[in-house]
Design a protein around this motif. Structure first.
Motif, PDB file in Angstrom:
ATOM      1  N   PRO A 203       0.895  -1.235   0.074  1.00  0.00           N
ATOM      2  CA  PRO A 203       0.198   0.181  -0.122  1.00  0.00           C
ATOM      3  C   PRO A 203       0.880   1.249  -0.101  1.00  0.00           C
ATOM      4  O   PRO A 203       1.880   1.282   0.525  1.00  0.00           O
ATOM      5  CB  PRO A 203      -0.891  -0.089   1.251  1.00  0.00           C
ATOM      6  N   GLN A 204       0.290   2.222  -0.629  1.00  0.00           N
ATOM      7  CA  GLN A 204       1.027   3.468  -0.861  1.00  0.00           C
ATOM      8  C   GLN A 204       0.893   4.211   0.525  1.00  0.00           C
ATOM      9  O   GLN A 204      -0.261   4.293   1.129  1.00  0.00           O
ATOM     10  CB  GLN A 204       0.894   4.420  -1.935  1.00  0.00           C
ATOM     11  N   ALA A 205       1.824   5.033   1.023  1.00  0.00           N
ATOM     12  CA  ALA A 205       1.710   5.997   2.074  1.00  0.00           C
ATOM     13  C   ALA A 205       0.716   6.883   1.946  1.00  0.00           C
ATOM     14  O   ALA A 205       0.581   7.525   0.980  1.00  0.00           O
ATOM     15  CB  ALA A 205       3.056   6.276   2.693  1.00  0.00           C
ATOM     16  N   SER A 206       0.233   7.640   3.130  1.00  0.00           N
ATOM     17  CA  SER A 206      -0.467   8.831   2.887  1.00  0.00           C
ATOM     18  C   SER A 206       0.292  10.137   2.738  1.00  0.00           C
ATOM     19  O   SER A 206       1.221   9.737   2.766  1.00  0.00           O
ATOM     20  CB  SER A 206      -1.617   8.740   4.126  1.00  0.00           C
ATOM     21  N   GLY A 207      -0.422  11.219   2.383  1.00  0.00           N
ATOM     22  CA  GLY A 207       0.386  12.255   2.308  1.00  0.00           C
ATOM     23  C   GLY A 207       1.036  12.901   3.555  1.00  0.00           C
ATOM     24  O   GLY A 207       2.035  13.251   3.392  1.00  0.00           O
ATOM     25  N   ILE A 208       0.274  12.730   4.514  1.00  0.00           N
ATOM     26  CA  ILE A 208       1.046  12.800   6.114  1.00  0.00           C
ATOM     27  C   ILE A 208       2.346  12.003   6.200  1.00  0.00           C
ATOM     28  O   ILE A 208       3.385  12.404   6.739  1.00  0.00           O
ATOM     29  CB  ILE A 208      -0.134  12.947   7.063  1.00  0.00           C
TER      30      ILE A 208
END
Length: 91
Positions: A9-14
């Protein structure tokens, strides 16, 4: 190879911003922040355990326990005590 191809999964913006800040921070800053987070969790955990032990001691000794201070009960509006509406007072 991107993260989409690996199935991770890709990390969130934060998460990306925090990761970027830690990448540029010196090792001692990273360790200090990590230590503060761990100390915070241990402090919260120890306060919960202390309150639970105090509650159990009060129950075993037969001392009266204030209803708002009972272990596991919510705070604020969860405890109305004598201010709770009686059955006929509901609007």
């Amino acid at each position: 190879m991107s993260t989409i191809e690996t199935g991770l999964p890709q990390a969130s913006g934060i998460g990306k911003v925090i990761d970027g800040l830690f990448t540029f921070a010196p090792d001692w800053v990273q360790m200090a922040v990590l230590a503060l987070v761990v100390v915070g969790f241990v402090a919260v955990w120890s306060v919960k355990i202390k309150r639970k032990i105090e509650y159990r001691r009060a129950v075993r000794s037969g001392r009266p326990i204030h209803a708002a201070a009972q272990y596991g009960q919510g705070r604020g509006a969860d405890y109305l005590g004598s201010y709770a509406p009686r059955d006929g007072d509901r609007a």
